[in-house]
Scaffold this active site. Structure first.
Site: not given
Ligand SMILES: *Cc1c(COP(=O)(O)O)cnc(C)c1O
Length: 433
Positions: A65, A67, A211, A237, A240, A246
């Site tokens: 933990y 936090e 994003d 993320t 990807k 993850r």
């Molecule tokens: C994949 C993705 C997310 C979300 O990611 P998770 O890890 O699945 O929650 C958010 N924004 C965009 C543009 C994405 O492609």
């Protein structure tokens, strides 16, 4: 299975203990590894993380933990995880040339939740790309928290170029005076004009948020321009193209650092997943190498050839091609729906996803398109020559098979997939020392 692999290599020596204690789950871990090694993985948001990252994920850091933030925790015993998180933060800042990094978000959606938390209150207006033109659920889609709690206004692509309609972004920004302008999405094949977005945000006094979940790996590998100099905040993320564990992360300008940190914890999350944070640190170091930069460049080159080759076979790439790791294709030229194409490819050993295309006449669960990405097959060492073969296999699966695995053409395609996967295995058995 293509070639036998020892699960210990990728699941670690404790795999034997799991096999003994819980063979049901252990065998599923093996069959999933086998699945990833058997079929062509063309899902644009997936990749094959390294054994080093898998080792961090399988570690006892999961027990801790923590936090709070390094040197300011709500729990004792954080000496080692503090060092881990500081390394992850420093590496992220160096990799992206960012003032500040928060490596705690559990996922991309959690990172996005925190950005909303930092800059907006319920009812505030957010301007973002619409989901059906390539945005994301968390960009104000009505079934997501983002669409329920905020007043989302959406821009889309221009019907002729099929690329972001920047004039529409500007007009909507002036009309609605949003608190936040958000760029990025899940099915955008082209580079985004961050400079133009910045100018629009400045004109209306909005926070400019990118994003970068999909393409941040290409930024890390210096294969495409970075949003970091332009945006107030960049969320992403780590699993990807980036090829880490993850998870999610946020980088931002120094002036927003406190706001972002407080929004991640305690506003949105509890204790960080420290095994994931360690995996992110390992990944950020991997991404700073020349080998990763070569990888990122190859991902882009492969995606371009895959998109073009599919186009030559009548499976038209939206916007005419791609500058990134993914392309979106209109199947109407071959008279097949997205849902059927996905099933036919799946039965032929090719994993990809159906996707709505801009101005799609079909419902999203049927869709007129597919989305394909090059990150996984490029990790396996495939190049442009293999992309031409893959385009041919996709075209044949889509137009000559019926979605049943024993269709003779599906059987033939699967044999060719096995050939590719044997020549360029996912998770190969390392050479014996
Ligand atoms: C994949 C993705 C997310 C979300 O990611 P998770 O890890 O699945 O929650 C958010 N924004 C965009 C543009 C994405 O492609």
């Amino acid at each position: 299975m293509t070639t036998p692999v020892n699960p210990d290599t990728y699941y670690g020596p404790s795999f034997g203990a799991l096999l003994e204690q819980d063979p049901e789950i252990a065998e599923l871990l093996v069959s999933e590894l086998d699945r990833q090694r058997s079929g062509l993985q063309l899902i644009a948001s997936e990749n094959q993380t390294s054994p080093a990252v898998l080792a961090a994920l399988g570690s006892t850091l999961s027990n801790k933990y923590a936090e709070g933030y390094p040197d300011a925790r709500y729990y004792g015993g954080c000496s080692e995880v503090d060092k881990v998180e500081k390394l992850a933060i420093e590496r992220a800042k160096a990799l992206f040339g960012a003032d500040h990094a928060n490596v705690q978000p559990h996922s991309g959606a959690s990172a996005n939740q925190a950005v909303y938390g930092a800059f907006a209150s319920p009812g505030d207006t957010v301007l973002a790309m619409s989901l059906d033109h390539g945005g994301h659920l968390t960009h104000g889609f009505k079934v997501s928290f983002s669409g329920k709690w905020f007043n989302a206004v959406h821009y889309g692509v221009h019907p002729e170029t099929e690329d972001i309609d920047y004039d529409q972004v500007e007009a909507l920004a002036k009309e609605h005076r949003p608190k936040i302008i958000l760029a990025g999405g899940s099915a955008i094949p082209r580079l985004i004009d961050f400079e133009r977005f910045r100018a629009i945000a400045d004109e209306v006094g909005a926070i400019f948020w990118v994003d970068a979940a999909h393409f941040i790996g290409l930024v890390a590998g210096k294969a495409i321009p970075s949003p970091v100099p332009w945006a107030d905040v960049v969320s992403f993320t780590t699993h990807k193209v980036l090829r880490g564990p993850r998870g999610g992360a946020i980088v931002c300008k120094e002036e927003h650092a406190k706001k972002i940190d407080r929004a991640v914890f305690p506003m949105m999350q509890g204790g960080p997943l420290m095994h994931g944070v360690a995996g992110k640190a390992v990944n950020f170091a991997e991404c700073a190498t020349p080998a990763y930069q070569d990888y990122a460049r190859q991902v882009v080159e492969n995606a371009a050839v895959l998109a073009q080759s599919l186009g030559e076979k009548g499976i038209r790439p939206i916007t005419g091609g791609t500058d990134t790791h993914l392309s979106l294709h209109d199947l109407r030229g071959v008279g097949v729906t997205g849902i059927d194409a996905e099933a036919r490819c799946d039965a032929a050993g090719i994993v990809l996803n159906k996707n709505a295309i801009p101005f799609d006449p079909e419902k999203p669960n049927v869709a007129s398109g597919i989305r394909v990405g090059s990150p996984s097959v490029t990790t396996q060492g495939m190049g442009t020559e293999e992309m031409r073969v893959i385009a041919d296999l996709i075209h044949r699966a889509v137009t000559e098979t019926d979605g049943t695995p024993d269709h003779p053409v599906a059987v033939e395609i699967r044999a060719q997939v096995t050939e590719l996967m044997t020549a360029h295995p996912a998770y190969p058995e390392p050479a014996q020392a």
